[in-house]
Write a protein that holds these residues in place. Sequence first.
Motif, PDB file in Angstrom:
ATOM      1  N   SER A 168       0.833  -1.211   0.000  1.00 28.68           N
ATOM      2  CA  SER A 168       0.000   0.000   0.000  1.00 28.68           C
ATOM      3  C   SER A 168       0.864   1.257   0.000  1.00 28.68           C
ATOM      4  N   GLU A 171       2.027   1.709  -3.428  1.00 25.26           N
ATOM      5  CA  GLU A 171       0.957   2.195  -4.298  1.00 25.26           C
ATOM      6  C   GLU A 171       0.724   3.689  -4.106  1.00 25.26           C
ATOM      7  N   ASP A 180       2.862   3.077 -12.397  1.00 24.24           N
ATOM      8  CA  ASP A 180       2.113   1.852 -12.115  1.00 24.24           C
ATOM      9  C   ASP A 180       3.020   0.941 -11.302  1.00 24.24           C
ATOM     10  N   LEU A 181       2.626   0.673 -10.033  1.00 19.45           N
ATOM     11  CA  LEU A 181       3.501  -0.113  -9.164  1.00 19.45           C
ATOM     12  C   LEU A 181       3.817  -1.481  -9.744  1.00 19.45           C
TER      13      LEU A 181
END
Length: 270
Positions: A168, A171, A180-181
């Motif tokens: 998280s 992200e 974009d992770l």
Amino acid sequence: MAIKVAVTGFGGRMGRALAQALGQSDAAELSAAIVRPESSLVGADAGEVAGLGRSGLPIVGDLAQADFDVLIDFTAPVATLANTAFCAARGKPIVIGTTGFDPAQKAEVLAHAQSIPLCLASNFSTGVNLCFKLLETAARVLGEDADIEIVEAHHRHKVDAPSGTAISMGEVVAGTLGRDLSEVAVYGREGQTGARSRDTIGFATVRGGDVVGDHTVMFLADGERVEIGHKASSRLSFARGAVRAALWLAGEGLAGREPGHYDMRDVLGL
């Protein structure tokens, strides 16, 4: 009238912590303690199992036997899928702290947010969710000029890696930077890896002992670095946050929130 809260996975560490947090709440009460049907804890007193003294509430092995206004679920992906479907079929809100979902499982869970209020978070600690907000600021100010690395440590029993909280955090940083992770994450390094790309976000995982949860995000620039971190010393920090989320979902007088997908930042107004 206290909000009636059921807890699944009651035999685990978080189950006992949730019982303690509910015992400290004036607005919520433990109304059902659920374990797997085959568990030896079925029939035992929930208060005694949680170390709180006799409560008169027997542990059950079937969610259908539970009386509750809100369910708190810290179990495993497959169990959480079934428990969320159960709640959706009965119009009951659910707080989910389970991690380790694959994309299809997470999508299946979130689909139920169309019919019930659902709070899904990788971490229910107030401090961790404050860190998420701080990371947005750090990423905007430092992100394009720094290498970003995330290090997390947990106890030897944790089964997923990196932690849901670490992902998280990645992200949050990636989203703030327009990345974009899934495309920029590097989950460990070994051998001749070559020079580091500035766009990547690295993850390192430590497992051992009884570490409740440590997370550090490093922004490493030439000549300086900034670290934003959080160390949990007790599962009660997560449990109190989950109880807070349960009360928030139930709302005043059990009016409740509208169906939808919420997270802990919604609960905290962040």
